[in-house]
Design a protein around this motif. Structure first.
Motif: not given
Ligand SMILES: Cc1cc2nc3c(=O)[nH]c(=O)nc-3n(C[C@H](O)[C@H](O)[C@H](O)COP(=O)(O)OP(=O)(O)OC[C@H]3O[C@@H](n4cnc5c(N)ncnc54)[C@H](O)[C@@H]3O)c2cc1C
Ligand code: HEM
Ligand code: FES
Lengths: 126, 332
Positions: A24, A27-28, A31-32, A41-47, B295, B298, B302-303, B308
């Protein structure tokens, strides 16, 4: 005769639960960071988080096994989208910062960074 | 080549084709809507052969163990032979008890099932009409209430919402399949701050979750942000204000993009949330409604520090017209 296999960084960090926490944080950061976030960037963040966990497990010497060929194939679509050394350096930087933030000792951080660096040619498809 | 047997006939699959696309292409009628693995309308059961793991993502363990899978997400590898049936066994007959409007664009549908449906407030069900038309709707009711309550937004030209608004009458019969989804309150941490946010009929599951949490004695702050384009898109405002008056830990925050007033904030939902909940570390959140908005919220939360595992979302993905392949739909 006592031959003790040296513990991996993964085990020294605390194994799977430690990876779940680290992913986490990592990944944060990724993404930032606008320089590289578009790759992640993915529709499915869990994946996507599961893949980042595989990444962290791998570079800490944990129980996931990807060959150099897997690494090439997995990142080839990203290379097509322009993945280069600057992106690699950014990811490596976030990896280092994540480990430091979690209080990992400097010699262990250095070990992880060596493993990560060894994947550079495969990740960048060279 | 992979192939699928349905009602005594075998159907070939093109390479990479989903079971849903292959059956529809060859004239078999299978309920479906989102074609993106989100609504569970296309639930089927494999009675022989194995389905890929990806076809069971999001299903309950009990359903997985019985071989249920999502036909739109099932792309069997070359050489696979599957024998499948529909999910009729899982459907519960129901009748419409009442239809009323919550606003000019939102219909409240109350349904009574012939046998009890075990669910959590905030989960969703698939409504299956007699002709097989299927659409998913979230549950705004609480399990102990005598009817299931849905909030249906009127979609111009919408097959299900149009039928419910114009043709359906109390007493009409339908089938209910489900429940599904992880958008519900889990007791155990009564002090944890909760953040609920949604647009349009995304309020339906949130309305269920808020009332469920309050009934369970949740004592920590509960924030509910409901967004709409204009004030006409908001509904249940007086009920929610009354609830907030009874429960000081509950804060109701309606917001609109234009036409704000003393009682209704004006601005984008994420901005309104950030202004009042700047540091949601350790909170639990539910986000429901319009897909892209859910989305992007979310990601922002998260940021901002939410984990999650504490972020629950239901993106109300629209249906994809038959004839369009799910692989071209661009829904994911
Ligand atoms: C998990 C889940 C939960 C849901 N919960 C609810 C709920 O509680 N309340 C609710 O009102 N809806 C909910 N939906 C959406 C619902 O399932 C239907 O998609 C919606 O009611 C429209 O169906 P329809 O048959 O009326 O319109 P359709 O006949 O499916 O649509 C008519 C046309 O409009 C387009 N369209 C439909 N919706 C949209 C949209 N939002 N944006 C852009 N184009 C669109 C379609 O692609 C189609 O071309 C949920 C969806 C999912 C996946
Ligand atoms: C240190 C070197 C790196 C290693 C060891 C590594 C390792 C991995 C691993 C193990 C996976 C999971 C593969 C899978 O399970 O499918 C993965 C996926 C991924 N990696 Fe890397 N990676 C590295 C560098 C990078 C860089 C520099 C980027 C981009 C800036 C990147 C972007 C991605 C993305 C986007 C995915 C997911 C791909 C998908 O969605 O299928 N990686 N990586
Ligand atoms: S889940 Fe398959 S059509 Fe929606």
């Amino acid at each position: 005769m006592s031959v003790m296999a040296e513990k991996s960084v993964y085990e020294q960090l605390g194994g799977e639960p430690a990876m779940a926490a680290a992913v986490e944080v990592f990944y944060r950061k990724v993404l930032a960071d606008e320089h590289i976030s578009h790759f992640f960037e993915d529709v499915d963040m869990e994946r996507q988080a599961a893949k980042q966990k595989a990444f962290l497990t791998m570079v800490t010497g944990g129980p996931v096994h990807y060959s150099g060929k897997d690494m090439r194939a997995g990142h080839a679509p990203l290379v097509k989208r322009g993945l280069n050394d600057s992106h690699f350096d950014a990811v490596a930087g976030h990896l280092k910062a994540t480990l430091e933030e979690l209080g990992v000792a400097a010699p262990l951080v250095a070990k992880v960074m060596t493993i990560a660096e060894s994947a550079r040619a495969d990740v960048l498809g060279r | 080549m992979a192939k699928v047997k349905h009602e005594s006939d075998w159907y070939p699959l093109e390479s990479g084709e989903s079971v849903l696309d292959a059956l529809l292409r060859q004239g078999v009628s299978i309920p479906n809507a989102c074609r993106a693995g989100a609504c569970q309308s296309c639930l089927m059961r494999a009675v022989a052969g194995t389905v890929p793991e990806a076809a069971q993502v999001g299903l309950k363990d009990t359903l997985r163990a019985q071989g249920y899978f999502l036909a739109c997400a099932c792309r069997p590898p070359e050489g696979t032979q599957l024998e499948v049936t529909g999910a009729e066994a899982l459907r519960i007959p129901a009748r419409i008890q009442a239809l009323s409007s919550l606003s000019t664009s939102v219909l409240r549908v109350r349904l009574v099932t012939d046998s009890p449906l075990a669910y959590h407030a905030g989960q969703y069900i698939s409504l299956v009409r007699e002709d097989g038309l299927a659409r998913s709707y979230s549950l705004a009711s609480l399990p102990h209430e005598d009817a299931l309550e849905l909030h249906v937004r009127l979609q111009p030209g919408g097959a299900m919402s149009g039928w419910l608004a114009q043709d359906a009458r109390p007493g009409d019969r339908l089938q209910v399949q489900g429940p599904a989804g992880s958008c519900f309150y889990v007791p155990g941490r009564p002090e944890q701050p909760l953040l609920l946010a949604g647009t349009g009929t995304g309020l339906a599951p949130l309305y269920g979750i808020v009332r469920d949490a309050l009934a369970a004695g949740h004592s920590g702050p509960i924030w509910l942000f409901h967004g709409a384009r204009t004030p006409e898109g908001l509904y249940l405002t007086s009920e929610l204000r009354a609830l907030a008056e009874q429960h000081p830990q509950f804060r109701y925050r309606p917001g609109v993009l234009e036409g704000g007033s003393r009682d209704v904030a004006e601005g984008a939902l994420d901005v309104l949330i950030r202004a009042e909940c700047p540091k949601p570390l350790g909170w639990r959140a539910w986000l429901c409604g319009d897909g892209p908005l859910v989305l992007s919220l979310r990601k922002k939360l998260f940021l901002a520090g939410l984990s999650l595992k504490d972020l629950h979302t239901d993106a109300f993905l629209p249906s994809v017209p038959t004839g369009q392949r799910s692989s071209d739909a661009g829904a994911r």
